[in-house]
Scaffold this motif. Structure first.
Motif, short mmCIF file in Angstrom:
data_model
loop_
_atom_site.label_atom_id
_atom_site.label_comp_id
_atom_site.label_asym_id
_atom_site.label_seq_id
_atom_site.Cartn_x
_atom_site.Cartn_y
_atom_site.Cartn_z
N ASP A 34 0.84 -1.20 0.00
CA ASP A 34 0.00 0.00 0.00
C ASP A 34 0.88 1.25 0.00
OD1 ASP A 34 -1.67 2.25 1.05
OD2 ASP A 34 -3.19 0.68 1.15
N LEU A 184 -12.03 -4.63 -9.23
CA LEU A 184 -12.23 -4.93 -7.81
C LEU A 184 -10.96 -4.65 -7.01
CD1 LEU A 184 -14.24 -6.02 -5.73
CD2 LEU A 184 -13.38 -8.32 -6.20
N GLY A 185 -9.81 -4.93 -7.59
CA GLY A 185 -8.56 -4.65 -6.91
C GLY A 185 -8.37 -3.16 -6.65
N ALA A 187 -10.71 -0.99 -6.38
CA ALA A 187 -11.75 -0.52 -5.45
C ALA A 187 -11.51 -0.98 -4.02
CB ALA A 187 -13.11 -1.01 -5.93
N THR A 188 -10.69 -2.01 -3.83
CA THR A 188 -10.50 -2.55 -2.48
C THR A 188 -9.07 -2.34 -1.97
OG1 THR A 188 -10.09 -4.74 -3.48
CG2 THR A 188 -12.33 -4.27 -2.72
N THR A 189 -8.14 -3.12 -2.48
CA THR A 189 -6.77 -3.06 -1.97
C THR A 189 -5.91 -2.03 -2.67
OG1 THR A 189 -5.93 -4.76 -3.51
CG2 THR A 189 -6.91 -5.52 -1.45
N LEU A 193 -5.31 -8.39 -7.44
CA LEU A 193 -5.88 -9.49 -6.67
C LEU A 193 -5.52 -10.81 -7.35
CD1 LEU A 193 -9.46 -8.08 -5.98
CD2 LEU A 193 -7.51 -8.11 -4.41
#
Length: 224
Positions: A34, A184-185, A187-189, A193
């Motif tokens: 991150d 999705l990746g 939007a999340t991490t 993913l």
């Protein structure tokens, strides 16, 4: 260019599809730390030689090979019963994939420079912001590549010149890679993913199946 030479280039392009998606799967295997929570780990990660190699091959070279393969697939299907769908699908997918070269090149060459500058003590470099137009180009490319890829899968399914279930596998891999992987990746991490690599592997399998079938079909036709 004669018909035989054209056929050779089309078959070469079909074989570029599994290669493109295999290197893409490899490039997405290891997610980035991150950037906000641990900028030091992120900077070390993007400054490494392995990052440079994976993005040079997986992101940049993989995208170029994918464009070659998309054109070849569209041309192969042009005279089939799904040709009217395959050609616009090819155009949409190729345009979207070309737009994705923008973030691919930036992640390959600019991101390591940013990470290196941070590790040398220039912490303000983490405040660097790219223009909104780059984000818009990326999102548009993502949308077009996804829509075009799914439509190509449908065209293969309907074509009767390639295995129909290779088209279904291609469409499923596209959904897994683009929607459940990239989108999705983000939007999340904020990173890749496992679904991204799995989707790329499904696309590689489907592309290999199409390439083998197309080459086999051409070989049988030439003997006949």
């Amino acid at each position: 260019m004669n018909t035989q030479s054209t056929g050779l280039w089309i078959r070469a392009g079909l074989w570029a599809l599994p290669v493109a998606w295999l290197v893409t799967a490899w490039g997405a295997l290891e997610p980035q730390p991150d950037q906000v929570k641990d900028p030091g780990a992120w900077a070390r990660f993007v400054s490494s030689d392995s990052y440079q190699a994976s993005h040079l091959l997986g992101a940049t070279a993989g995208t170029i090979l994918a464009i070659f393969g998309i054109f070849a697939l569209g041309c192969f299907l042009a005279d089939s019963r799904s040709g009217r769908l395959a050609l616009p699908a090819m155009t949409i997918a190729a345009a979207g994939t070309a737009l994705l070269l923008v973030p691919a090149v930036i992640s390959t060459f600019a991101t390591p420079a940013i990470g290196g500058a941070y590790l040398k003590g220039n912490e303000d470099v983490m405040q660097l912001e790219f223009p909104a137009s780059m984000t818009a180009a990326f999102l548009l490319g993502l949308l077009l590549a996804f829509v075009g890829s799914v439509l190509l899968g449908v065209a293969v399914f309907r074509s009767r010149v390639l295995p129909r279930w290779s088209g279904a596998l291609w469409a499923a891999g596209s959904i897994l890679f683009y929607v459940l992987g990239v989108v999705l990746g983000l939007a999340t991490t904020g990173s890749s993913l496992p679904t991204q690599s799995i989707g790329a592997l499904l696309l590689a399998a489907a592309g290999g199946w199409m390439a083998w079938s197309g080459s086999h079909r051409a070989s049988v036709s030439s003997k006949g």
